[in-house]
Design a protein around this motif. Sequence first.
Motif, PDB file in Angstrom:
ATOM      1  N   ALA A 112      14.315  67.648  -4.799  1.00 50.37           N
ATOM      2  CA  ALA A 112      13.112  67.093  -4.188  1.00 50.37           C
ATOM      3  C   ALA A 112      12.833  65.672  -4.659  1.00 50.37           C
ATOM      4  O   ALA A 112      12.041  64.956  -4.029  1.00 50.37           O
ATOM      5  CB  ALA A 112      11.913  67.981  -4.509  1.00 50.37           C
ATOM      6  N   SER A 148      14.114  62.973  -0.601  1.00 52.03           N
ATOM      7  CA  SER A 148      14.262  64.410  -0.829  1.00 52.03           C
ATOM      8  C   SER A 148      15.505  64.932  -0.115  1.00 52.03           C
ATOM      9  O   SER A 148      15.887  64.430   0.950  1.00 52.03           O
ATOM     10  CB  SER A 148      13.019  65.144  -0.312  1.00 52.03           C
ATOM     11  OG  SER A 148      13.212  66.540  -0.349  1.00 52.03           O
ATOM     12  N   ARG A 149      16.127  65.963  -0.694  1.00 64.27           N
ATOM     13  CA  ARG A 149      17.270  66.625  -0.046  1.00 64.27           C
ATOM     14  C   ARG A 149      16.815  67.662   0.980  1.00 64.27           C
ATOM     15  O   ARG A 149      17.623  68.374   1.561  1.00 64.27           O
ATOM     16  CB  ARG A 149      18.148  67.298  -1.088  1.00 64.27           C
ATOM     17  CG  ARG A 149      18.690  66.363  -2.153  1.00 64.27           C
ATOM     18  CD  ARG A 149      19.644  65.324  -1.579  1.00 64.27           C
ATOM     19  NE  ARG A 149      20.286  64.560  -2.633  1.00 64.27           N
ATOM     20  CZ  ARG A 149      20.346  63.240  -2.687  1.00 64.27           C
ATOM     21  NH1 ARG A 149      19.750  62.517  -1.732  1.00 64.27           N
ATOM     22  NH2 ARG A 149      20.971  62.627  -3.662  1.00 64.27           N
ATOM     23  N   GLY A 150      15.520  67.761   1.188  1.00 70.24           N
ATOM     24  CA  GLY A 150      14.953  68.648   2.199  1.00 70.24           C
ATOM     25  C   GLY A 150      13.821  67.925   2.903  1.00 70.24           C
ATOM     26  O   GLY A 150      13.569  66.742   2.655  1.00 70.24           O
ATOM     27  N   PRO A 151      13.123  68.599   3.790  1.00 70.62           N
ATOM     28  CA  PRO A 151      12.009  67.960   4.491  1.00 70.62           C
ATOM     29  C   PRO A 151      10.937  67.487   3.520  1.00 70.62           C
ATOM     30  O   PRO A 151      10.718  68.080   2.469  1.00 70.62           O
ATOM     31  CB  PRO A 151      11.487  69.062   5.420  1.00 70.62           C
ATOM     32  CG  PRO A 151      12.018  70.344   4.851  1.00 70.62           C
ATOM     33  CD  PRO A 151      13.305  70.001   4.197  1.00 70.62           C
ATOM     34  N   THR A 190       7.577  68.637  -0.593  1.00 71.03           N
ATOM     35  CA  THR A 190       8.966  68.803  -0.178  1.00 71.03           C
ATOM     36  C   THR A 190       9.270  70.295  -0.117  1.00 71.03           C
ATOM     37  O   THR A 190       8.582  71.107  -0.743  1.00 71.03           O
ATOM     38  CB  THR A 190       9.932  68.159  -1.192  1.00 71.03           C
ATOM     39  OG1 THR A 190       9.689  68.732  -2.483  1.00 71.03           O
ATOM     40  CG2 THR A 190       9.745  66.656  -1.270  1.00 71.03           C
ATOM     41  N   THR A 213      12.731  72.406  -0.824  1.00 72.32           N
ATOM     42  CA  THR A 213      14.142  72.391  -1.195  1.00 72.32           C
ATOM     43  C   THR A 213      14.537  73.782  -1.684  1.00 72.32           C
ATOM     44  O   THR A 213      13.679  74.580  -2.070  1.00 72.32           O
ATOM     45  CB  THR A 213      14.421  71.351  -2.292  1.00 72.32           C
ATOM     46  OG1 THR A 213      13.545  71.581  -3.403  1.00 72.32           O
ATOM     47  CG2 THR A 213      14.219  69.935  -1.762  1.00 72.32           C
ATOM     48  N   GLU A 214      15.822  74.032  -1.687  1.00 68.91           N
ATOM     49  CA  GLU A 214      16.317  75.362  -2.024  1.00 68.91           C
ATOM     50  C   GLU A 214      16.938  75.353  -3.410  1.00 68.91           C
ATOM     51  O   GLU A 214      17.693  74.441  -3.770  1.00 68.91           O
ATOM     52  CB  GLU A 214      17.345  75.811  -0.983  1.00 68.91           C
ATOM     53  CG  GLU A 214      17.689  77.281  -1.055  1.00 68.91           C
ATOM     54  CD  GLU A 214      18.448  77.756   0.171  1.00 68.91           C
ATOM     55  OE1 GLU A 214      19.610  78.196   0.009  1.00 68.91           O
ATOM     56  OE2 GLU A 214      17.887  77.682   1.291  1.00 68.91           O
ATOM     57  N   ARG A 259      13.334  79.164  -1.473  1.00 72.22           N
ATOM     58  CA  ARG A 259      12.853  77.903  -0.901  1.00 72.22           C
ATOM     59  C   ARG A 259      11.545  77.525  -1.602  1.00 72.22           C
ATOM     60  O   ARG A 259      10.562  78.254  -1.513  1.00 72.22           O
ATOM     61  CB  ARG A 259      12.668  78.021   0.612  1.00 72.22           C
ATOM     62  CG  ARG A 259      13.995  78.135   1.350  1.00 72.22           C
ATOM     63  CD  ARG A 259      13.843  78.222   2.854  1.00 72.22           C
ATOM     64  NE  ARG A 259      13.271  77.026   3.449  1.00 72.22           N
ATOM     65  CZ  ARG A 259      13.935  75.895   3.700  1.00 72.22           C
ATOM     66  NH1 ARG A 259      15.229  75.807   3.381  1.00 72.22           N
ATOM     67  NH2 ARG A 259      13.339  74.856   4.258  1.00 72.22           N
ATOM     68  N   HIS A 296       7.685  75.324   6.969  1.00 69.66           N
ATOM     69  CA  HIS A 296       9.082  74.989   6.667  1.00 69.66           C
ATOM     70  C   HIS A 296       9.755  76.061   5.803  1.00 69.66           C
ATOM     71  O   HIS A 296      10.791  75.806   5.188  1.00 69.66           O
ATOM     72  CB  HIS A 296       9.155  73.625   5.984  1.00 69.66           C
ATOM     73  CG  HIS A 296       8.916  72.483   6.929  1.00 69.66           C
ATOM     74  ND1 HIS A 296       7.650  72.104   7.330  1.00 69.66           N
ATOM     75  CD2 HIS A 296       9.776  71.657   7.581  1.00 69.66           C
ATOM     76  CE1 HIS A 296       7.739  71.081   8.171  1.00 69.66           C
ATOM     77  NE2 HIS A 296       9.012  70.799   8.342  1.00 69.66           N
TER      78      HIS A 296
END
Length: 316
Positions: free
Chosen positions: A88, A216-219, A238, A240-241, A247, A280
């Motif tokens: 994130a 961020s590597r996610g939304p 954010t 992220t997983e 999540r 999300h």
Amino acid sequence: MSAPFVGDRIVVRYRLGDATPADWRGDRAAAQSDVTGILREDGDPLVIDRDGTPESIPRAAITSVRILSRVTVRNSEIRAVEAAAAAAWPGTESAMVSGWLLRAGGGFTRRANSAVPLEFGADTDSDAIAAMRGWYSTRGLPTMIALPERLIPAGHIDGRPASGEVQMLVRDVAGLPTATSKVPVRQTDAPTTPWLRAYRGVEVDVEVAAAVVSASRGPVAFASIGDHDDPVSIGRATVTESTDGTRWLGLTALWTSSARRREGLAGAVLSGLVTWGVEHGAQRTYVQVEEDNRIAGNWYRTLGFGLHHTYRYVEI
């Protein structure tokens, strides 16, 4: 020693006496004993809920207090949450070196310019340290590492402390308040210049800061309340997983103007970001709070967040 917050799970060691609970082991020769439970009152005496029984301990009898994770946490779970948090806030460039994730972001924030041990058995030998120092040196940055408790044995890395204790607080997303129409919260997928200045001051390098907080590597979502050019409350979220598939909703950069506090603005921002996180697919959520930030630490605990683990920044 960090001072505990009401709602923390703690272990209190104390000298036995007429005003203290009896030794739970029944040892008549003991001079000290301890109580483990949830802190309910932090006055004098401390009141600890031990399995449904309140225990009062005068402060004068206490010899030590240690904050525990809200529930038992395995090292693999610490690495999993740290992996989600690093995804994130990964900086603008990164690399894996000897089990460490190295992040750089133009020097903007410690989080985006530090290395964190994400792999089991991350190396701490001279070769690994030299490689990390070389990577940061080529970018004109000091070699700073984030040391989550228990992941690196004590004494394996020497360095200069670069922060106090930072607490990773977590809880399930389910049950957190979601957005209402009482306070309008604006959400965007990119930070505005006024948002960045509210976060880090008018002298912030807008270009560098925007790149870091957007990476961020996610939304990612940016929330604000107030005029577009003069927000009075902001936040970032954010999703992220982690390595175990959970999540995580990461809540960062929560700020409210000192002139507008106690109006429910921070709660409105948080609720709006929680709603976005649910949309999300977020299952759990975390915040990172410096242990001496008593206002934020208390507020998050009233929302049901509990300590997962702690970490510190060290410059090597």
